[in-house]
Enzyme design. Sequence first.
Site, PDB file in Angstrom:
ATOM      1  N   PHE A   1       0.855  -1.190   0.000  1.00 17.25           N
ATOM      2  CA  PHE A   1       0.000   0.000   0.000  1.00 17.25           C
ATOM      3  C   PHE A   1       0.887   1.235   0.000  1.00 17.25           C
ATOM      4  CE2 PHE A   1      -2.288   3.620   1.561  1.00 17.25           C
ATOM      5  CZ  PHE A   1      -3.439   3.563   0.811  1.00 17.25           C
TER       6      PHE A   1
ATOM      7  N   LYS B   1       2.104  11.349   7.246  1.00 19.77           N
ATOM      8  CA  LYS B   1       1.224  11.077   8.388  1.00 19.77           C
ATOM      9  C   LYS B   1       1.684  11.818   9.658  1.00 19.77           C
ATOM     10  CE  LYS B   1      -1.308   7.234   6.622  1.00 19.77           C
ATOM     11  NZ  LYS B   1      -0.899   6.120   5.784  1.00 19.77           N
TER      12      LYS B   1
ATOM     13  N   ASP C   1       9.136   2.973   2.282  1.00 20.15           N
ATOM     14  CA  ASP C   1       7.940   3.756   2.576  1.00 20.15           C
ATOM     15  C   ASP C   1       7.650   3.622   4.067  1.00 20.15           C
ATOM     16  OD1 ASP C   1       5.430   4.769   3.008  1.00 20.15           O
ATOM     17  OD2 ASP C   1       4.547   3.938   1.185  1.00 20.15           O
TER      18      ASP C   1
END
Length: 402
Positions: free
Chosen positions: A142, A256, A227
């Site tokens: 993802f 985030k 990531d």
Amino acid sequence: MELNPKQLVAVEAELGAHNYKPLDVVLSRGEGIWVWDADGKRYMDCLSAYSAVNQGHCHPKIREALIEQSGRLALTSRAFHNDQLALFYQEVCELTNSHKVLPMNSGAEAVESAIKAVRKWGYEVKRVPDNQAEIIVCSDNFHGRTITIVGFSTDPAARNHFGPFAPGFKVVPFGDAEALEAAITPTTVGFLVEPIQGEAGVIIPPDGYLKQVREICSRENVVLILDEIQTGLGRTGKLLAEEHEEIEADLTLVGKALSGGFYPVSAVLSNSEVLGVLKPGQHGSTFGGNPMACAVARAALRVLIEEGMIENAEKMGDHFLDGLKSIRNNLVKEVRGRGLMLAVEFHREAGGARQYCEALRESGILCKETHVDTIRFAPPLIIDKDQIDWALERIAPVLRMQ
Ligand SMILES: *Cc1c(COP(=O)(O)O)cnc(C)c1O
């Protein structure tokens, strides 16, 4: 006109695209690990906005930075310098041992930016023939929701009917270093991977995987892109999850929690020459690197360190994991986690994790199923032992329900 919670949900359903299926709760306030719904009912947040609020809801010091900066200067664009950007660069580089930074907004933008930079590096430094650069990614990855990114997703829901997609990506199984090695060709420029796959259900690769991946990428002159948008900034009990295997990526993506949830801030962090290939006019973002984002990110990083949140995540994660493991239920297939990135996976016969999330919401705990069979538990990193025990008391009967 004020709307009651039922009406708010109805209006969302009527006017909004239905690309989410939220739990039936309307939140109106948050503080630390807690959030409150419109009726004043309190819940423990065990999702933390997919790890964007690692520092806890409405952290007063980050909020202060936001308010202060928003009264001075919010946006200049990168056509001019601003007095926050350099300080953000200095602080994030020192903390993460990076040499260059590219500031963006959303996580997906950081991923896209890394892909662009790595391809350019491939043509200009590695000398791959034009338009042939290839990037290897993992199954069940993802990395975000843009067309390029969903084009190399292996999740049918994420990609079906969104094509045609960009070429230049190859998928190998996650956790399989030999498959990576076998997939590399002279035109491979990068390997993009999550240290722990969050959205796939907190999938932890075999010990030594990242170390092997690091060695293979170095040997083959392939840029290792980690990531860490979800795993980074303390979530797994280290500042970056790469530290669990004592490696350093060539490019690290953060987002985030880089803003503690106040504002979209992401960055590509680089330890090598890769970001150096970008020259004026070749990449940009109107909001990327703006003074508000920089001021907020500086405060978000500062409190993460000063308030010991990373060490706390490690300690509390162990306690939470032990507690979850001690709950016996034949329908639970596996309990796993690292730091405060935890998951309970059910057997297929359990009939899906959603019903458990709904029961947990009734008991005052908010979490969200990932895919069908897994619940992720990822509270803010400021949670203490008593609060975890409070949660476990409520989680145990729910996990045991048949
Ligand atoms: C959330 C996430 C992204 C995408 O970030 P957005 O801000 O939603 O675009 C990318 N990679 C990982 C691992 C994520 O968890």
